[in-house]
Design a protein around this motif. Sequence first.
Motif, PDB file in Angstrom:
ATOM      1  N   TYR A 117      35.650  98.571  42.457  1.00 50.44           N
ATOM      2  CA  TYR A 117      35.396  97.239  41.923  1.00 50.44           C
ATOM      3  C   TYR A 117      33.977  96.792  42.224  1.00 50.44           C
ATOM      4  N   TYR A 118      33.512  97.148  43.363  1.00 51.43           N
ATOM      5  CA  TYR A 118      32.124  96.797  43.660  1.00 51.43           C
ATOM      6  C   TYR A 118      31.176  97.481  42.693  1.00 51.43           C
ATOM      7  N   GLU A 119      31.505  98.703  42.447  1.00 53.04           N
ATOM      8  CA  GLU A 119      30.641  99.443  41.545  1.00 53.04           C
ATOM      9  C   GLU A 119      30.709  98.852  40.140  1.00 53.04           C
ATOM     10  N   ARG A 159      38.859 101.519  51.087  1.00 49.67           N
ATOM     11  CA  ARG A 159      37.434 101.490  50.778  1.00 49.67           C
ATOM     12  C   ARG A 159      37.164 101.963  49.368  1.00 49.67           C
ATOM     13  N   GLU A 160      37.790 103.019  49.040  1.00 46.77           N
ATOM     14  CA  GLU A 160      37.492 103.586  47.733  1.00 46.77           C
ATOM     15  C   GLU A 160      37.971 102.660  46.622  1.00 46.77           C
ATOM     16  N   ASP A 186      29.712 109.596  51.093  1.00 45.26           N
ATOM     17  CA  ASP A 186      31.081 109.196  51.361  1.00 45.26           C
ATOM     18  C   ASP A 186      31.743 108.705  50.092  1.00 45.26           C
ATOM     19  N   LEU A 187      31.044 107.833  49.449  1.00 47.35           N
ATOM     20  CA  LEU A 187      31.626 107.300  48.233  1.00 47.35           C
ATOM     21  C   LEU A 187      31.730 108.372  47.160  1.00 47.35           C
ATOM     22  N   GLY A 233      35.527  96.591  54.178  1.00 47.33           N
ATOM     23  CA  GLY A 233      36.180  97.859  53.999  1.00 47.33           C
ATOM     24  C   GLY A 233      36.954  98.244  55.225  1.00 47.33           C
ATOM     25  N   GLU A 234      37.985  99.000  55.013  1.00 46.75           N
ATOM     26  CA  GLU A 234      38.806  99.400  56.123  1.00 46.75           C
ATOM     27  C   GLU A 234      38.215 100.637  56.777  1.00 46.75           C
TER      28      GLU A 234
END
Length: 636
Positions: free
Chosen positions: A397-399, A391-392, A40-41, A25-26
């Motif tokens: 996609y991670y989620e 990041r978001e 955060d997310l 993540g950036e």
Amino acid sequence: MPQLNGGGGDDLGANDEMISFKDEGEQEEKISENSSAERDLADVKSSLVNESETNQNSSSDSEAERRPAPRSETFRDKTRESLEEAAKRQDGGLFKSPPYPGYPFIMIPDLTSPYLPNGSLSPTARTYLQMKWPLLDVQPGSLQSRQALKDARSPSPAHIVGPFRWEFPGQSDLSLHQFHLSNKVPVVQHPHHVHPLTPLITYSNEHFTPGNPPPHLQTDVDPKTGIPRPPHPPDISPYYPLSPGTVGQIPHPLGWLVPQQGQPVYPITTGGFRHPYPTALTVNASMSRFPPHMVPPHHSLHTTGIPHPAIVTPNVKQESSHSDISSLDSSKQSDGKKVEEKKKEVHIKKPLNAFMLYMKEMRAKVVAECTLKESAAINQILGRRWHALSREEQAKYYELARKERQLHMQLYPGWSARDNYAANQQGKRKKRKREKQQAESNERREYFPNPCLSLPPITDLSAPKKCRARFGLDQQNNWCGPCRRKKKCIRYIQGEGSCASPPSTDGSLLDSPPSSPSSVVPSPSSKESKSQTEQMQPLSLTMKPAHQPLHHPHLLAGPPPPSLVQLENSAAAASKTPAASSHNGALEHRDVSSSRQPGSSVASSMARPSASLCHSHSLLPSTAPQPLSLVTKSIE
DNA sequence: ATGCCTTTGAAGCAA
DNA sequence: TTGCTTCAAAGGCAT
């Protein structure tokens, strides 16, 4: 970290996933230490929702309805627009800037995959389609529909068997407003035909209209609220069509994407089956061209009776229509024996990881943008873009991947990735990675003299010291990229001399924000210290098209800013024709290294495109406009 | 016809 | 625990 609070509570995400996201993540360092990852997310999600709502408000439905049929524009134009807008936003714009923002739509970015036989669709099938509430009317009179409805274990009763009709309420001007599919050819929607990224496509609430679907779809109404509920639990992924018995047991992995108003997101079909890929899939205009062989063979059923896009039978693809039809017939007859046999043949694919999901969605865009078709080159581009995602964006996609894994696990409790290993071992087996890597290592020494690639010979692949061991879990940000990905450590194998760069500048340059501005300052030593893989990520703004003619009209059209597309085209071109590729910029700033190895000019030009782009972002002028995939917020 | 390429991530296995 | 390997998608390309 990447796990958003999906509401499920259970966290099936692997630690690696979290690590990967965290590291890749950036602007990791920008995150306040006080704010938890979830918060955060959650904020990210909230902001995304707000933005989506904003977009929805900004573009009225009237505008949407005024919009001509989506196919009036070429896919390339749209994707280009989308990318350009995304570039403006510098955030990837994946979800924030849908091609048709502000109204519900259905995007079918890639209908040639994953389960459509090659060539079954015309190139135009890649067109994005947009429509409201595409509805399916199963006419029970049809033989197939009867069959589908009769057989509870049908691959999908919801795989609507034709003839059926699409309805596009409120889209009177839509060319596809209303049409009937051919009655001659039974058209069956197979879950495999649905783009697995449908959930991605419908990430934003903006994609859903608060309006109510037709009554015949409201098969499930909350008795308490009276609000129509999704015909299936909110956590059931459209990826995984469920048998009736399964519904209600498995939460929707994309539940957090479900509109909160309570509208059914996915139309439910007769018999209580929901369409596995509710809207998108079946809406494809090309569906009418689906040959009979698209009929889902029953043998693709999982032992659970749940058809799944991940279930692949080796002989499905090339089965003729006759065989498919016969398979339907045989399914009637098929009992224990055949079912068992087919079960044995069933190949449950692995759930897609975040990057795979991203690739699937973005591939079409890249293809259109770069006029590339070679997946290898495209994947390189996508890999860079992936790292350039915010990041978001990645979190989504991670989620999604996490939920997919979760659902996959729930649907196929006994399944293991090992199963697929065994399947391959029985038959064909790919060339062992180790063999390939060894061969590659030799090639690198020979063909990649630039500092990014000219690594000291790997003398000991079994070297014990790895980033993990050296830095420990506490300092994962110091790991090289491969280590983070549980791959072979490239830092160590490079040796101390070649990998002396500070951790912050090593591969994490793109994967994670530079720890300090100084780390961004290019230096010969830092260049040479770059790890091989990680250097592939950044793109170089120093790359100038001077020596590289633009091959694509759309690039010639306007004053191209440092275009990612150009870079990518270059990369792709290099990938395709390595010898002919001359990545000026990328090579320019590697002259030092090239000179380090005389006679490497040709060889360096043969460097793989992604590798040729190494270090680029470390050379980014802070004031220069930054192409999308180059943006790191830390630089901003 | 088959495998490779190319990417990242997940998972399994062996040491 | 660590390192390595395989597989997931994709489609052109090479053999």
